[in-house]
Design a protein around this motif. Sequence first.
Motif, PDB file in Angstrom:
ATOM      1  N   LYS A   1       1.192  -1.549  -0.072  1.00 37.07           N
ATOM      2  CA  LYS A   1       0.071   0.147  -0.038  1.00 37.07           C
ATOM      3  C   LYS A   1       0.861   1.411  -0.047  1.00 37.07           C
ATOM      4  CE  LYS A   1      -4.042   1.681   2.674  1.00 37.07           C
ATOM      5  NZ  LYS A   1      -4.131   2.206   4.543  1.00 37.07           N
ATOM      6  N   GLY A   2       1.720   1.312   1.176  1.00 37.36           N
ATOM      7  CA  GLY A   2       3.049   2.459   1.331  1.00 37.36           C
ATOM      8  C   GLY A   2       3.038   2.477  -0.384  1.00 37.36           C
ATOM      9  N   ILE A   3       4.345   1.720  -0.855  1.00 39.61           N
ATOM     10  CA  ILE A   3       4.490   1.765  -1.863  1.00 39.61           C
ATOM     11  C   ILE A   3       3.872   2.131  -3.024  1.00 39.61           C
ATOM     12  CG2 ILE A   3       6.168  -0.078  -3.889  1.00 39.61           C
ATOM     13  CD1 ILE A   3       6.740  -1.614  -2.014  1.00 39.61           C
ATOM     14  N   GLN A   4       2.528   1.466  -3.145  1.00 48.06           N
ATOM     15  CA  GLN A   4       1.302   2.109  -4.005  1.00 48.06           C
ATOM     16  C   GLN A   4       1.877   3.683  -3.936  1.00 48.06           C
ATOM     17  OE1 GLN A   4       1.041   0.427  -6.539  1.00 48.06           O
ATOM     18  NE2 GLN A   4      -0.115   1.603  -7.844  1.00 48.06           N
ATOM     19  N   LYS A   5       1.274   3.932  -3.426  1.00 48.22           N
ATOM     20  CA  LYS A   5       1.638   5.530  -2.698  1.00 48.22           C
ATOM     21  C   LYS A   5       2.684   6.388  -3.012  1.00 48.22           C
ATOM     22  CE  LYS A   5       1.593   7.650   1.786  1.00 48.22           C
ATOM     23  NZ  LYS A   5       2.338   7.499   2.808  1.00 48.22           N
ATOM     24  N   ASN A   6       4.050   6.080  -2.926  1.00 46.49           N
ATOM     25  CA  ASN A   6       4.382   6.635  -2.999  1.00 46.49           C
ATOM     26  C   ASN A   6       5.094   6.632  -4.615  1.00 46.49           C
ATOM     27  OD1 ASN A   6       6.976   7.975  -1.032  1.00 46.49           O
ATOM     28  ND2 ASN A   6       5.442   5.885   0.283  1.00 46.49           N
ATOM     29  N   ARG A   7       4.706   5.785  -5.642  1.00 45.16           N
ATOM     30  CA  ARG A   7       3.902   6.184  -6.875  1.00 45.16           C
ATOM     31  C   ARG A   7       3.611   6.782  -7.739  1.00 45.16           C
ATOM     32  NH1 ARG A   7       3.061  -0.396  -9.373  1.00 45.16           N
ATOM     33  NH2 ARG A   7       5.680  -1.038 -10.053  1.00 45.16           N
ATOM     34  N   SER A   8       2.241   7.087  -6.692  1.00 39.28           N
ATOM     35  CA  SER A   8       1.773   7.828  -6.627  1.00 39.28           C
ATOM     36  C   SER A   8       1.703  10.123  -6.581  1.00 39.28           C
ATOM     37  CB  SER A   8       0.096   8.117  -7.155  1.00 39.28           C
ATOM     38  OG  SER A   8       0.052   7.984  -5.098  1.00 39.28           O
TER      39      SER A   8
ATOM     40  N   GLU B   1       1.812   3.574   6.637  1.00 35.85           N
ATOM     41  CA  GLU B   1       0.480   1.933   6.871  1.00 35.85           C
ATOM     42  C   GLU B   1       1.632   1.866   7.320  1.00 35.85           C
ATOM     43  OE1 GLU B   1       2.783   3.940   4.528  1.00 35.85           O
ATOM     44  OE2 GLU B   1       1.049   4.594   3.169  1.00 35.85           O
ATOM     45  N   ILE B   2       3.082   1.311   7.709  1.00 36.49           N
ATOM     46  CA  ILE B   2       2.990  -0.356   8.426  1.00 36.49           C
ATOM     47  C   ILE B   2       2.738   0.384  10.161  1.00 36.49           C
ATOM     48  CG2 ILE B   2       5.697  -1.334   9.138  1.00 36.49           C
ATOM     49  CD1 ILE B   2       6.283  -1.513   6.521  1.00 36.49           C
ATOM     50  N   LYS B   3       3.644   1.369  10.887  1.00 41.06           N
ATOM     51  CA  LYS B   3       3.521   2.035  11.506  1.00 41.06           C
ATOM     52  C   LYS B   3       1.613   1.982  11.955  1.00 41.06           C
ATOM     53  CE  LYS B   3       5.129   3.091  14.606  1.00 41.06           C
ATOM     54  NZ  LYS B   3       5.194   4.606  15.613  1.00 41.06           N
ATOM     55  N   GLU B   4       0.435   2.319  11.155  1.00 42.37           N
ATOM     56  CA  GLU B   4      -0.412   2.263  12.081  1.00 42.37           C
ATOM     57  C   GLU B   4      -0.953   0.305  11.538  1.00 42.37           C
ATOM     58  OE1 GLU B   4      -2.608   3.713   8.668  1.00 42.37           O
ATOM     59  OE2 GLU B   4      -4.749   3.021   9.742  1.00 42.37           O
ATOM     60  N   TRP B   5      -0.101   0.103  11.047  1.00 41.05           N
ATOM     61  CA  TRP B   5      -0.303  -1.432  11.203  1.00 41.05           C
ATOM     62  C   TRP B   5      -0.072  -2.772  12.507  1.00 41.05           C
ATOM     63  CZ3 TRP B   5       3.485  -5.680  10.427  1.00 41.05           C
ATOM     64  CH2 TRP B   5       3.171  -7.028  10.688  1.00 41.05           C
ATOM     65  N   ILE B   6       1.089  -1.843  12.291  1.00 44.69           N
ATOM     66  CA  ILE B   6       1.894  -2.573  13.198  1.00 44.69           C
ATOM     67  C   ILE B   6       1.103  -2.088  15.182  1.00 44.69           C
ATOM     68  CG2 ILE B   6       4.290  -0.658  14.309  1.00 44.69           C
ATOM     69  CD1 ILE B   6       6.273  -3.288  13.706  1.00 44.69           C
ATOM     70  N   HIS B   7       0.896  -0.645  15.067  1.00 46.90           N
ATOM     71  CA  HIS B   7       0.884  -0.463  16.106  1.00 46.90           C
ATOM     72  C   HIS B   7       1.169   0.267  17.235  1.00 46.90           C
ATOM     73  CE1 HIS B   7      -3.073   1.212  17.832  1.00 46.90           C
ATOM     74  NE2 HIS B   7      -3.635   0.711  18.920  1.00 46.90           N
ATOM     75  N   SER B   8       2.024  -0.101  17.622  1.00 48.21           N
ATOM     76  CA  SER B   8       3.979   0.288  18.310  1.00 48.21           C
ATOM     77  C   SER B   8       4.260   1.819  18.437  1.00 48.21           C
ATOM     78  CB  SER B   8       4.474  -0.834  18.434  1.00 48.21           C
ATOM     79  OG  SER B   8       5.586  -0.650  19.159  1.00 48.21           O
ATOM     80  N   ASP B   9       4.117   2.134  19.597  1.00 52.91           N
ATOM     81  CA  ASP B   9       5.526   3.279  19.885  1.00 52.91           C
ATOM     82  C   ASP B   9       6.735   3.849  19.363  1.00 52.91           C
ATOM     83  OD1 ASP B   9       2.616   4.584  21.132  1.00 52.91           O
ATOM     84  OD2 ASP B   9       3.632   4.388  23.309  1.00 52.91           O
ATOM     85  N   GLY B  10       7.356   4.547  19.559  1.00 57.90           N
ATOM     86  CA  GLY B  10       8.657   4.739  18.268  1.00 57.90           C
ATOM     87  C   GLY B  10       9.091   4.688  17.303  1.00 57.90           C
ATOM     88  N   GLU B  11       9.677   4.209  17.082  1.00 57.27           N
ATOM     89  CA  GLU B  11      10.068   5.287  15.281  1.00 57.27           C
ATOM     90  C   GLU B  11      10.807   4.085  15.724  1.00 57.27           C
ATOM     91  OE1 GLU B  11      13.798   6.962  15.621  1.00 57.27           O
ATOM     92  OE2 GLU B  11      13.417   7.733  13.944  1.00 57.27           O
ATOM     93  N   MET B  12      10.035   3.453  13.552  1.00 61.14           N
ATOM     94  CA  MET B  12      10.484   2.230  12.588  1.00 61.14           C
ATOM     95  C   MET B  12      11.717   1.940  12.597  1.00 61.14           C
ATOM     96  SD  MET B  12       8.173   0.675  10.495  1.00 61.14           S
ATOM     97  CE  MET B  12       8.165   1.338   9.485  1.00 61.14           C
ATOM     98  N   VAL B  13      13.302   1.424  13.025  1.00 59.63           N
ATOM     99  CA  VAL B  13      14.166   0.881  12.754  1.00 59.63           C
ATOM    100  C   VAL B  13      14.672   0.961  10.916  1.00 59.63           C
ATOM    101  CG1 VAL B  13      16.228   1.629  12.909  1.00 59.63           C
ATOM    102  CG2 VAL B  13      15.104   2.176  14.775  1.00 59.63           C
ATOM    103  N   ALA B  14      14.113  -0.263  11.243  1.00 62.36           N
ATOM    104  CA  ALA B  14      14.768  -1.402   9.766  1.00 62.36           C
ATOM    105  C   ALA B  14      13.729  -2.758  10.176  1.00 62.36           C
ATOM    106  CB  ALA B  14      16.220  -2.079  10.343  1.00 62.36           C
ATOM    107  N   ALA B  15      13.226  -3.777   9.329  1.00 57.32           N
ATOM    108  CA  ALA B  15      12.766  -4.723   9.208  1.00 57.32           C
ATOM    109  C   ALA B  15      14.264  -5.173   8.759  1.00 57.32           C
ATOM    110  CB  ALA B  15      11.510  -4.769   8.451  1.00 57.32           C
TER     111      ALA B  15
END
Length: 215
Positions: free
Chosen positions: A71-78, A168-182
């Motif tokens: 979903k996020g990749i798609q968003k960045n395409r537009s 999109e991932i932050k919303e789905w993962i529903h966790s505080d803090g900054e996402m650094v990597a997967a």
Amino acid sequence: MIKEDGCSMKISEIVTRRSIRHFISKEVSDENIKGIIEAGMWAPSEHNEQPWRFIVIRGDERKNLVRALKKGIQKNRSEKDAIFGDGYEKYIPAAIYTARILEQAPVIIFVMNGKGQDYHKPRSVAEYLMELTDIESISAAIQNMCLEATARGIGSLWTCNIFFAYDEIKEWIHSDGEMVAAIAFGYTDREVKPLPRKPLESLIEYRGTCIKEKE
Ligand SMILES: Cc1cc2nc3c(=O)[nH]c(=O)nc-3n(C[C@H](O)[C@H](O)[C@H](O)COP(=O)(O)O)c2cc1C
């Protein structure tokens, strides 16, 4: 390991780690996952703050992750909704490729900066510098994890293309803090050749000489 001449260190199994982009379906055991995360938490951190947090994604949850990522990749395409501006379209194919790899990996571990804030929040210089040190600590933890996986015969892939779907991932993962990597972990049945490195001497600037050489 410090060699007897006291001037240089030996590089060991570190060089056997590879970024793995093809995984077989074999699961990674809980024991191995815990062992890998434990290696991460033994990394150094500023003031021993241990800012890292780990979220383990397995089974059907992987599909939800990949859905959010696409979903996020798609968003960045537009252009309209893109968080990456002009000049970043060339990275989209690599992001799609990363999504395919994450879809295949048996386990994905998100590494979060528990002390950090999302990119939306403006930072003061002090906050920015503190965040840098936390990211340094967390990067050390991630590398420990990848090396521990290698030692256990498990492949790993450190990914940041997830940033194409940060919100999109932050919303789905529903966790505080900054996402650094997967980081994707799993077994592979393919041999991966090492990617070349820049010549060592081109990366070093010597100032002064080794004490031993002077004698
Ligand atoms: C911060 C960081 C982010 C990365 N993000 C991705 C990624 O999103 N997708 C991917 O396929 N590889 C990713 N990689 C892996 C690099 O492409 C890889 O480390 C590099 O090409 C060197 O290959 P090697 O790890 O096999 O030595 C990332 C590595 C780092 C350290």
